[in-house]
Design a protein around this motif. Structure first.
Motif, PDB file in Angstrom:
ATOM      1  N   SER A 124       0.835  -1.206   0.000  1.00  0.00           N
ATOM      2  CA  SER A 124       0.000   0.000   0.000  1.00  0.00           C
ATOM      3  C   SER A 124       0.865   1.249   0.000  1.00  0.00           C
ATOM      4  O   SER A 124       0.530   2.250  -0.633  1.00  0.00           O
ATOM      5  CB  SER A 124      -0.933  -0.015   1.206  1.00  0.00           C
ATOM      6  N   ARG A 153       2.167   2.129  -3.566  1.00  0.00           N
ATOM      7  CA  ARG A 153       1.101   2.687  -4.408  1.00  0.00           C
ATOM      8  C   ARG A 153       0.818   4.131  -4.044  1.00  0.00           C
ATOM      9  O   ARG A 153       0.648   4.991  -4.906  1.00  0.00           O
ATOM     10  CB  ARG A 153      -0.170   1.861  -4.244  1.00  0.00           C
ATOM     11  N   PHE A 154       0.757   4.372  -2.743  1.00  0.00           N
ATOM     12  CA  PHE A 154       0.422   5.718  -2.301  1.00  0.00           C
ATOM     13  C   PHE A 154       1.500   6.725  -2.723  1.00  0.00           C
ATOM     14  O   PHE A 154       1.213   7.753  -3.329  1.00  0.00           O
ATOM     15  CB  PHE A 154       0.248   5.732  -0.786  1.00  0.00           C
ATOM     16  N   ARG A 191       3.799   6.481  -4.947  1.00  0.00           N
ATOM     17  CA  ARG A 191       3.940   6.606  -6.395  1.00  0.00           C
ATOM     18  C   ARG A 191       2.960   7.656  -6.918  1.00  0.00           C
ATOM     19  O   ARG A 191       3.310   8.504  -7.738  1.00  0.00           O
ATOM     20  CB  ARG A 191       3.671   5.249  -7.044  1.00  0.00           C
TER      21      ARG A 191
END
Lengths: 378, 326, 757
Positions: free
Chosen positions: B207, B210-211, B213
């Motif tokens: 997670s 993803r955040f 990025r």
């Protein structure tokens, strides 16, 4: 005689809103555009199909009725459509563990021969080869247990948000629209709630309300109101408290959005035309917040499903008779230390859970991107 | 700045009081003193006299909120609520219900193992998340980006319990590279910490990547980056020099608020690896229903949360001079 | 500038990195060794505890995990013989086993066999050993003037002190009869919260009045303090800053008398032969008053240094470190008065090599380390790796460890034998049962109908199967409340079986559970054909239990399944323990499951669970089924104060017949404990009653070290392969970065908000 649990309402609400969105995509231009945007993503569509499959199982497991008992009255067992459809799986129990597709039990037992001698061997199964995912400690079919976990997963993932949506919208809108003291109070409430560590709040709440709730299994007349409704449902309380611990984000989001909408021209003009506050909220503000609600809903979904397993580990999750993946993982921890390892219980829980959470994550991203690209990164 | 902090702290007071009242109400309603006494005195020989004695010894023989037998201030102070909950306001945690230990002292000693496990997870986790995220952002749109994302979605779709169970099984039991669980003081703790830290980092990396990025990509789309690029700076330099600096605000929002919680430890990690930290303490208290401890931990948690919020605001001004607090 | 900083860091980093590597590698080549390198080869016994002990105060501790610790430290007057069976009491800190002397109400001495009604006073005169000495402790440290060194400690003086061993000056002193008397008086102290006080009050002369007087004193002190402080009074804070010390000498306790430095007497109000067993429990161990005063200093209590955590005893071991969150260590007590290993034992002990240390001074092991290990899996795995010296067997590791041989005997599996692990088994003096609420209109009562209903259910609940599934066969199905090893246990003889549940198979000479058809027939006779009542409604019985945890679901399902065979519906009502207790107290239940661990090996300690004077609802006693049968009660009264004579045996048989007929319980089973230990541990014989067994054990530390190294060869090869794979993936990432990908650029991330993260 039908029996409806409080959590069944959540599943029905989920099904109804899905249907409502389906209708909306045909009627409403904005929704249609967002849907078309979603349709372009293959991965999102595959995910949606998988989620729909899970939801269908959950729905089948949420429509239940009691058979009439001989000599009047009803059986204490309220079997769902799923239970009835999979009655083979449900009733074909073995004595204890057996590996997937195996024809024998997993552990040796003393078998007494007719001449009184006792030998130690793997006894044959009653239903060899019938258990695709093996059986658990008391011989229950793992596939069936995993299927029963679907409803719990869906209910927790969806229920927590569904239960608090009305409150979050109400408080968020009221705070944002009216401002002043009301705003202060609402902000105070959600900051206070948010500052309590989630797990501990859940623990206290579940000890308070959950202990006496229906936890699956047989239904007693005491639990049932109006002959068909079971209001005191442990899983429902779990949804409520999970909702309470996660509603602050939604409420904050809605409040901020309302602040913005309030200043928009058409709202201002509606006000100059003398429309009342509630009317404006209902007609102009709430409809423009729905995308936020939907996004929060899909994004929280996967985290909540994962949270259930952790809560079961602490011992405040779903009751023992209501199948859940969290309970399965919890059992599997001990099974892993066996030698040879009993791996199928853990594997089944893993696959079923992963099969829901992964599509939910992918679909959640897609929905957010389609509806409101500004929210990326939240 | 100073006056802002003072104001924030004053604003926190009603919240702290609110938390205090709410938890007190919840816990005293969950467990009446009689329940508590019965649970604590065990299974055998629990007579009414023993229950009364326990209640008197632990100050639970008072009325919950209002003591009608007293006069004046005493009606409010001589109550379970005031005696047990109010001292929390000045961080006097009192004694535990079950074995009379001094909770404040216990928190002080247990804080260190918690920090020993949570700080490395935090730092290593943050560093690896930022690094991978930056790599993905640097090569956005390539297969690396695609597979990196797929991997992070897959990783975050797995329950943390699987990582722990799997890690203990493979690295501890099967390969025998690390002690399966346990803890030791000081420098001896290192060999125990490797496994939980590795697992902690892995379970959070999906997670996080993803955040971050997303955060970087958002920055990459901004004008100044384009300017920098137009100046002929290499992609890597643009990213590290400008991108990282400007992405600090969203990163900080996410990170700083969790710093105070490092003290708090991790409930599950600590129980699985028998680390004697605060998380373990809390789980024990929940399982043995020692509400004096649970109450203290709830209260401590909310204070840490508020501290985190204030720290976040302050850190904004440090990284971005444009943000002024007033 | 920058470079220099970097170099500086590098210079620091290198030794640090080396240090880390060394730490990983030093203990042999076993990086998974959880112990420090300095402990290699030391005479240390490693075992575990699963939850922090709550109380180590001898007046308060009452659970087996607490006794595992204080049993080694405190020395009550008596102890159980380590090897002999049936369990025999022998002196520990007493010089000899005391026999009671009975007097009638005129003070006339009676024969030992006098009937209970005639006895007005029973006097136990206990002579203690000379030369008992407390382990060195700061409480005994005296200045040259004779005043305690550590009195009135200020917080400043206590700085840097976190455990008792941090005090620089320690001393010892002899334990005398006054300490034993003081220990008994403490039991009545309301601040001690002694869990068995209600029982002892029934027997020890004047203990109740004495306790009441102390309680009144305490209330009075609190009242005065409250008055002085006004509304700001906070009991917790106040007593932390100024601990209350009650003066035991203000009142007289007639039931305990000191008679010289090495003799004291305990006087009971009635004949109570079981009292002798109490003298083997830590409640009756000597407690030095200095220690109580020492610990009552606020500067220490604030650091959690209390008698409840740091015991002071005369036993073979003393507390070294007490960190209940991590480890507790005991070391041999240098002041121990000395005791030798028994020279005689039970049958087979000589062959088993249990007597080869006979006559040698104990303890053998220098240090005992208890590690906190909550999770069963890591604990079991570490045992197999050789890092714990002993282990129980969880149901889930059972198949791995044990197989039942053709003769039905438990035997270790080949893998365990190859490791040289030894198995010990022993029946625990406890019983797990399922009970009916005898006050309930449906399942309770003493009419034929209700009796038959209970009998039918007793047949249907096939505990042979239950033991097989949930305990891997580690249990003995019960026919009455009495477990094997207790006087009056009938064994599996024909006369002793429960004739309502079992038939006797004369061919195999053993009881056979009646068939489910039999159960259905009995149920029909009870008026519930196929589980339906006269109105045709199915019979629904509620099942209360406080079960949580992993096994609870399968266990509940098993009960439901068995009831279903009768057509009876079992409605599960799992609640938390508190609510369960509350329901039991109010009698608001029909069917429940519970267990009982004996305090002492006497039938009275089991049959009192069915005596009406112990009714849960009426008297808040331990008779949870609320069974009440005048016939049974009369015999119980007679039996309870008898010595173990054939006459007593006869009465027990009659009582057993009565409860078998009434079936207030479904006799469940008596658990059998299986224990494992490694080949380097010797002198192990399970003893379910004794809790001071560590002193007998012996250890071959050198052998252990060799085997540990042999068993823990890390999988460096696989680890290296994994590292190589990681390198390949990283390389692959570089290649991937050169290729354009699909839609990833707009598929962006979020931080999921999980309430538990």
């Amino acid at each position: 005689m039908p029996v409806i649990l409080a959590t069944d309402l959540i599943v029905y609400a989920l099904a109804l809103s899905a249907a409502w969105f389906a209708v909306k995509t045909r009627r409403d231009g904005n929704v249609r555009a967002a849907w078309l945007e979603l349709r372009r993503r293959r991965l999102a569509m595959i995910s949606l199909a998988l989620i729909a499959l899970y939801a269908a199982v959950a729905l089948a497991d949420s429509i239940r009725y009691r058979d009439a008992a001989q000599g009047g009255g009803y059986s204490a067992e309220a079997l769902s459509l799923l239970d009835r459809a999979a009655s083979g799986l449900r009733t074909r129990a073995e004595k204890t563990y057996s590996a997937p597709f195996s024809g024998r039990l997993f552990s040796k037992e003393s078998v007494e021969l007719p001449d009184g001698r006792v030998v130690r061997d793997y006894p044959a199964l009653k239903y060899p080869g019938a258990h695709w995912l093996g059986t658990d400690k008391v011989g229950g079919d793992i596939l069936f247990a995993s299927l029963k976990g679907v409803r719990t997963g869906i209910v927790i993932g969806a229920g927590a948000t569904i239960v608090v949506i009305p409150f979050a919208i109400f408080f968020g809108v009221v705070a944002g629209y009216f401002g002043g003291v009301i705003d202060d109070v609402v902000q105070y409430v959600y900051t206070t709630l948010a500052s309590i560590p989630g797990v501990l709040l859940i623990v206290a709440f579940m000890l308070l309300f959950g202990g006496r709730g229906y936890q699956g299994g047989l239904i007693s007349e005491k639990d049932v109101a109006l002959a068909f409704f079971v209001p005191n449902d442990r899983l429902f309380w779990l949804c409520v408290i999970l909702g309470i611990t996660s509603w602050t984000d939604l409420c904050r989001l809605i409040r901020a959005e309302t602040l913005k909408l309030r200043e928009l021209e058409y709202v201002q003009s509606a006000r100059t035309f003398g429309a009342g506050g509630l009317r404006i909220i209902y007609r102009h503000i709430v409809p423009n917040l729905m995308h936020l609600v939907l996004i929060t809903f899909v994004i929280q979904f996967s985290g909540l499903v994962l949270a259930e397993s952790v809560l079961s580990y602490i011992g405040i999750g779903v009751g023992p008779e209501m199948g859940s993946w969290g309970n399965m993982i919890n059992t599997a921890r001990l099974e892993l230390s066996r030698e040879p390892v009993v791996w199928w219980n853990l594997l089944a829980a893993f696959i079923f859970m992963f099969g829901l959470v992964l599509p939910a994550n992918i679909f959640g991203d897609a929905v957010r991107d389609a509806l409101d690209p500004r929210l990326r990164g939240r | 700045m100073f006056s802002y902090i003072v104001r924030r702290i004053l604003y926190a007071v009603p919240i702290v009081v609110g938390v205090n009242c709410l938890t007190a109400a919840l816990f005293f309603y969950v467990n009446t003193p009689d329940d508590m006494a019965r649970k604590i005195l065990g299974e055998k020989n629990v007579t009414p006299a023993a229950i009364e004695n326990w209640k008197a010894g632990h100050g639970y023989n008072l009325p919950a909120f209002v003591n009608a037998k007293e006069s004046g201030l005493g009606t409010l102070t001589q109550t379970v609520f005031f005696q047990k909950s109010a001292p929390l306001l000045w961080l006097d945690f009192g004694r535990s219900d079950r074995n009379n230990i001094d909770i404040g002292g216990e928190i002080k000693t247990r804080m260190w193992p918690s920090l020993a496990i949570s700080v490395p997870i935090f730092i290593a986790g943050l560093a690896s998340e930022l690094f991978v995220a930056m790599m993905l952002a640097r090569w956005r749109g390539t297969l690396l980006d695609l597979w990196g994302l797929v991997a992070s979605v897959v990783m975050m779709s797995v329950s943390a319990l699987f990582y722990i169970i799997g890690g203990q099984y493979v690295l501890g039991k099967y390969l025998m590279l690390f002690p399966i669980s346990g803890y030791d003081a000081g420098v001896h703790s290192i060999k125990f910490l490797v496994l939980p830290v590795v697992i902690g980092v892995i379970s959070g990396v999906g997670s996080g990547v993803r955040f971050y990025r997303t955060v970087f990509l958002e920055e990459m789309g901004k004008d100044y980056i384009r300017t920098a690029r137009a100046k002929g700076l290499g992609e890597g330099r643009v990213l590290f020099k400008h991108g990282l600096k400007n992405a600090m605000i969203p990163v900080l929002t996410n990170v700083v608020v969790s710093i105070p919680f490092l003290f708090y430890g991790s409930l599950i990690m600590e129980t699985f690896f028998s680390v004697p930290g605060l998380g373990n303490f809390t789980i024990d208290a929940i399982q043995s229903q020692d509400f004096a401890i649970v109450r203290s931990m709830v209260y401590l948690g909310s204070i840490l949360y508020i501290v985190g919020l204030i720290l976040t605001d302050i850190s904004y001004t440090l990284v971005d001079p444009r943000v002024r607090l007033e | 500038m920058k470079d220099r900083a970097v170099r500086g860091i590098m210079r620091l980093a290198r030794p640090a990195a080396c240090g880390v590597l060394l730490l990983l590698l030093v203990p042999g080549c076993t990086p998974n060794n959880p112990y420090r390198a300095s402990e290699r080869g030391a005479n240390i016994f490693y075992t575990t505890f699963s939850e922090p002990p709550k109380h180590l105060d001898p007046g308060r501790a009452y659970s087996s995990d607490e006794y595992d610790l204080i049993g080694q430290i405190y020395e009550p007057p008596l102890q159980y013989h380590y090897l002999k069976r049936p369990y025999t009491l022998i002196p520990a800190s007493a010089a000899e086993t005391p026999g009671p002397v009975y007097y009638d109400k005129n003070g006339k001495r009676l024969r030992p066999s006098a009937p209970a009604e005639a006895v007005a006073k029973a006097v136990y005169e206990i002579k203690i050993k000379k030369g008992l000495a407390y382990a060195a402790h700061p409480a005994f440290a005296k200045t040259s003037g004779g005043a305690p060194v550590y009195a009135n400690l200020t917080p400043d003086a206590a700085r840097g002190i976190n455990e008792v061993k941090d005090f620089p000056i320690k001393a010892s002193r002899e334990a005398v009869s006054g300490d034993f008397v003081y220990g008994i008086m403490r039991l009545a102290d309301p601040l001690v919260e002694c869990p068995v006080l209600p029982i002892l009050e029934k027997y020890i002369l004047g203990l109740k009045e004495y306790g009441d007087a102390l309680r009144a004193d305490l209330a009075e002190i609190r009242r005065q303090r409250k008055e002085a402080a006004g509304p700001a009074y906070n009991q917790d804070t106040d007593e932390r800053e100024r601990p209350i010390i009650l003066d035991y000498r203000r009142h007289k306790l007639p039931g305990v008398e000191k008679a010289g430095a090495y003799t004291y007497r305990v006087i009971l109000k009635t004949k109570y032969p079981q009292f002798i067993y109490w003298l083997a429990m830590p409640f009756f161990a000597p407690v030095p008053e200095e220690a109580a005063l020492f610990y009552a200093q606020p500067a220490l209590a604030g650091k959690n240094i209390t008698l409840d955590r740091f015991p002071v005893g005369t036993g073979p071991y003393m507390m070294d470190t007490f960190n209940p969150n991590m480890e507790i260590t005991l070391v041999a007590n240098r002041e121990f008065h000395g005791e030798t290993y028994p020279t005689e034992g039970g049958a087979g002990d000589l062959e088993a090599g249990l007597l080869k240390d006979g006559g040698k001074p104990m303890p053998f092991i220098e240090k005992i380390v208890f590690k906190l290990e909550k999770e069963a899996i890591p604990r079991w795995n570490k045992f197999l790796q050789g890092y714990y010296d002993n282990s129980g067997i969880g149901t889930d590791s059972f198949d791995q460890a044990v197989s039942i041989s053709a003769g039905g005997r438990a035997e270790l599996t080949g893998a365990m034998k190859a490791k040289g692990i030894t198995l010990t088994t022993s029946v625990r003096p406890s019983t797990y049962y399922a009970g009916f609420n005898m006050l309930d209109p449906a399942v309770g009562g003493y009419g034929e109908r209700a009796r038959k209903l209970r009998q039918a259910i007793s047949i249907a609940l096939d505990f042979e199967e239950y033991i097989e599934i949930f305990n891997n066969g580690r249990g003995i199905p019960a026919h009455s409340p009495l477990p094997p090893g207790i006087f009056g246990y009938g064994g599996r003889a024909e006369a002793a079986i429960d004739p309502y549940v079992y038939d006797w198979d004369p061919a195999r000479k053993r009881p056979v559970r009646k068939s489910i058809e039999d159960a259905r027939r009995v149920l029909k006779e009870a008026g519930y054909p196929e589980g339906r009542g006269a109105d045709g409604e199915p019979l629904v019985i509620t099942f209360d239990n406080p079960w949580t945890g992993v096994d609870s679901t399968p266990m509940i399902n098993w009960y439901i399944k068995r009831f279903k065979l009768l057509g009876v519906q079992l409605e599960n009502r799992t609640t938390d323990y508190n609510r369960f207790q509350e329901k039991m107290l109010k009698g608001n239940f029909q069917f429940f499951s519970w267990g009982w661990n004996a305090d002492y090996p006497d039938p009275e300690n089991f049959f009192f669970l069915l005596a009406s004077s112990n009714g849960k609802v009426k008297y808040q006693g331990e008779n949870a089924a609320n069974y009440s049968n005048a016939e049974f009660d009369r015999r119980f009264k007679q039996m309870e104060n008898m010595d173990n004579t054939p006459e007593r045996m006869g009465i027990i048989a009659e009582m057993t017949d009565l409860v078998q007929r009434d079936s207030p319980w479904v006799w469940g089973f008596h658990p059998v404990a299986f224990g494992l230990h490694h080949r380097w541990v010797s002198n192990v014989k399970p003893n379910a009653m004794a809790n001071n067994t560590m002193k007998y054990a012996r250890l071959g530390a050198a052998q252990r070290e060799l085997l540990r190294d042999e068993w823990n060869r890390p999988g460096w090869g696989i680890a290296a392969a994994a590292a190589a794979a990681a390198a390949v993936i990283t390389g692959g990432a570089y290649v991937l970065a050169r290729r354009r990908g699909g839609t990833a650029a707009d598929n962006r991330g979020h931080r999921p908000c999980s309430p538990t993260s």
